[in-house]
Design a protein around this motif. Structure first.
Motif, PDB file in Angstrom:
ATOM      1  N   ALA A   1     -10.298 -32.958  16.498  1.00 36.15           N
ATOM      2  CA  ALA A   1     -12.049 -33.088  16.229  1.00 36.15           C
ATOM      3  C   ALA A   1     -12.965 -32.900  17.238  1.00 36.15           C
ATOM      4  N   VAL A   2     -12.655 -32.831  18.281  1.00 32.88           N
ATOM      5  CA  VAL A   2     -13.599 -32.306  19.281  1.00 32.88           C
ATOM      6  C   VAL A   2     -13.656 -30.835  19.376  1.00 32.88           C
ATOM      7  N   GLU A   3     -12.431 -30.146  19.131  1.00 35.39           N
ATOM      8  CA  GLU A   3     -12.745 -28.665  18.967  1.00 35.39           C
ATOM      9  C   GLU A   3     -13.405 -28.153  18.189  1.00 35.39           C
ATOM     10  N   HIS A   4     -13.285 -28.800  16.659  1.00 35.52           N
ATOM     11  CA  HIS A   4     -14.051 -28.524  15.510  1.00 35.52           C
ATOM     12  C   HIS A   4     -15.613 -28.911  15.711  1.00 35.52           C
ATOM     13  N   LEU A   5     -15.876 -29.824  16.455  1.00 36.95           N
ATOM     14  CA  LEU A   5     -17.229 -30.122  16.698  1.00 36.95           C
ATOM     15  C   LEU A   5     -17.784 -29.314  17.864  1.00 36.95           C
TER      16      LEU A   5
ATOM     17  N   ASN B   1     -17.461 -26.119  17.736  1.00 39.98           N
ATOM     18  CA  ASN B   1     -18.047 -24.988  16.897  1.00 39.98           C
ATOM     19  C   ASN B   1     -19.450 -25.264  16.362  1.00 39.98           C
ATOM     20  N   TYR B   2     -19.897 -26.261  16.475  1.00 43.51           N
ATOM     21  CA  TYR B   2     -21.297 -26.548  16.052  1.00 43.51           C
ATOM     22  C   TYR B   2     -22.068 -27.419  17.123  1.00 43.51           C
ATOM     23  N   GLY B   3     -21.939 -26.885  18.323  1.00 41.06           N
ATOM     24  CA  GLY B   3     -22.800 -27.105  19.413  1.00 41.06           C
ATOM     25  C   GLY B   3     -22.644 -28.384  20.344  1.00 41.06           C
ATOM     26  N   TRP B   4     -21.364 -28.942  20.327  1.00 41.97           N
ATOM     27  CA  TRP B   4     -20.846 -30.006  20.732  1.00 41.97           C
ATOM     28  C   TRP B   4     -20.062 -29.917  22.005  1.00 41.97           C
ATOM     29  N   GLU B   5     -19.884 -30.629  23.198  1.00 41.04           N
ATOM     30  CA  GLU B   5     -18.943 -30.574  24.022  1.00 41.04           C
ATOM     31  C   GLU B   5     -18.387 -31.752  24.622  1.00 41.04           C
ATOM     32  N   LEU B   6     -17.103 -31.803  24.959  1.00 35.40           N
ATOM     33  CA  LEU B   6     -16.574 -32.842  25.366  1.00 35.40           C
ATOM     34  C   LEU B   6     -17.018 -33.248  26.801  1.00 35.40           C
ATOM     35  N   VAL B   7     -17.049 -34.511  27.003  1.00 33.19           N
ATOM     36  CA  VAL B   7     -17.838 -34.956  28.351  1.00 33.19           C
ATOM     37  C   VAL B   7     -16.526 -35.883  28.804  1.00 33.19           C
ATOM     38  N   ASN B   8     -16.008 -36.675  28.366  1.00 33.71           N
ATOM     39  CA  ASN B   8     -14.759 -37.506  28.756  1.00 33.71           C
ATOM     40  C   ASN B   8     -13.885 -38.116  27.606  1.00 33.71           C
ATOM     41  N   ILE B   9     -12.737 -38.304  28.148  1.00 34.20           N
ATOM     42  CA  ILE B   9     -11.694 -39.059  27.285  1.00 34.20           C
ATOM     43  C   ILE B   9     -11.334 -40.311  27.972  1.00 34.20           C
TER      44      ILE B   9
ATOM     45  N   TYR C   1     -27.963 -36.178  12.749  1.00 35.45           N
ATOM     46  CA  TYR C   1     -27.776 -37.056  13.639  1.00 35.45           C
ATOM     47  C   TYR C   1     -29.173 -37.054  14.618  1.00 35.45           C
ATOM     48  N   PRO C   2     -29.571 -38.108  15.172  1.00 38.38           N
ATOM     49  CA  PRO C   2     -30.682 -38.067  16.071  1.00 38.38           C
ATOM     50  C   PRO C   2     -30.202 -38.233  17.284  1.00 38.38           C
ATOM     51  N   TYR C   3     -29.253 -38.228  18.120  1.00 40.03           N
ATOM     52  CA  TYR C   3     -29.084 -38.621  19.283  1.00 40.03           C
ATOM     53  C   TYR C   3     -28.209 -37.197  19.969  1.00 40.03           C
ATOM     54  N   ARG C   4     -28.197 -37.182  21.227  1.00 40.99           N
ATOM     55  CA  ARG C   4     -27.212 -36.318  21.888  1.00 40.99           C
ATOM     56  C   ARG C   4     -25.995 -36.565  22.045  1.00 40.99           C
ATOM     57  N   HIS C   5     -25.715 -37.759  22.208  1.00 44.03           N
ATOM     58  CA  HIS C   5     -24.290 -38.395  22.609  1.00 44.03           C
ATOM     59  C   HIS C   5     -23.563 -39.069  21.133  1.00 44.03           C
ATOM     60  N   LEU C   6     -22.314 -38.793  21.243  1.00 39.41           N
ATOM     61  CA  LEU C   6     -21.526 -39.252  20.148  1.00 39.41           C
ATOM     62  C   LEU C   6     -20.101 -39.879  20.657  1.00 39.41           C
ATOM     63  N   VAL C   7     -19.594 -40.554  20.035  1.00 39.84           N
ATOM     64  CA  VAL C   7     -18.179 -40.946  20.492  1.00 39.84           C
ATOM     65  C   VAL C   7     -17.140 -40.827  19.382  1.00 39.84           C
TER      66      VAL C   7
ATOM     67  N   ALA D   1     -13.395 -40.112  22.853  1.00 39.92           N
ATOM     68  CA  ALA D   1     -13.932 -39.091  23.488  1.00 39.92           C
ATOM     69  C   ALA D   1     -15.481 -38.843  23.471  1.00 39.92           C
ATOM     70  N   ALA D   2     -16.106 -38.770  24.505  1.00 44.53           N
ATOM     71  CA  ALA D   2     -17.657 -38.826  24.347  1.00 44.53           C
ATOM     72  C   ALA D   2     -17.915 -37.514  24.310  1.00 44.53           C
ATOM     73  N   ILE D   3     -18.885 -37.068  23.571  1.00 48.31           N
ATOM     74  CA  ILE D   3     -19.212 -35.647  23.505  1.00 48.31           C
ATOM     75  C   ILE D   3     -20.656 -35.700  23.463  1.00 48.31           C
ATOM     76  N   ARG D   4     -21.413 -34.432  23.586  1.00 53.79           N
ATOM     77  CA  ARG D   4     -22.662 -34.347  23.895  1.00 53.79           C
ATOM     78  C   ARG D   4     -23.206 -32.937  22.923  1.00 53.79           C
ATOM     79  N   ARG D   5     -24.314 -33.072  22.361  1.00 49.05           N
ATOM     80  CA  ARG D   5     -24.829 -32.086  21.866  1.00 49.05           C
ATOM     81  C   ARG D   5     -25.314 -31.041  22.892  1.00 49.05           C
ATOM     82  N   THR D   6     -25.019 -29.891  22.948  1.00 51.38           N
ATOM     83  CA  THR D   6     -25.427 -28.689  23.746  1.00 51.38           C
ATOM     84  C   THR D   6     -26.828 -28.209  23.198  1.00 51.38           C
ATOM     85  N   ALA D   7     -26.858 -27.866  22.035  1.00 50.58           N
ATOM     86  CA  ALA D   7     -28.129 -27.181  21.778  1.00 50.58           C
ATOM     87  C   ALA D   7     -29.155 -27.811  21.244  1.00 50.58           C
TER      88      ALA D   7
END
Length: 85
Positions: A54-58, A60-68, A30-36, A79-85
């Protein structure tokens, strides 16, 4: 259940909680930092449980919750999430 094509995921930037929990996507390409992530509310369930699973699962792979949030009639949760790594 088929895998979500990487091109479609990159174009739409939205994935269902069900697809995440079923393992139908590969976010390594996935090429972007943010995902819904989305989940549908229905009779007898709020939709929050699969969305947060689903958010908790992700997480574990370097994503964090931004907003619901909900949009429109409130039957769909986002749920907007962003890649942290």
């Amino acid at each position: 259940m088929s895998m979500i094509p990487p091109e479609r995921l990159a174009r739409e930037r939205v994935v269902s909680a069900e697809a995440v929990l079923d393992g139908r996507l590969d976010l390594r390409v996935y090429p972007y930092r943010h995902l819904v992530v989305t989940a549908r509310r229905g009779w007898g369930h709020s939709g929050f449980q699969p969305l947060l699973e689903a958010v908790e699962h992700l997480c574990n792979y370097g994503w964090e919750l931004v907003n619901i949030t909900t949009i429109g009639d409130g039957h769909q949760l986002y749920a907007a999430i962003r890649r942290t790594a």
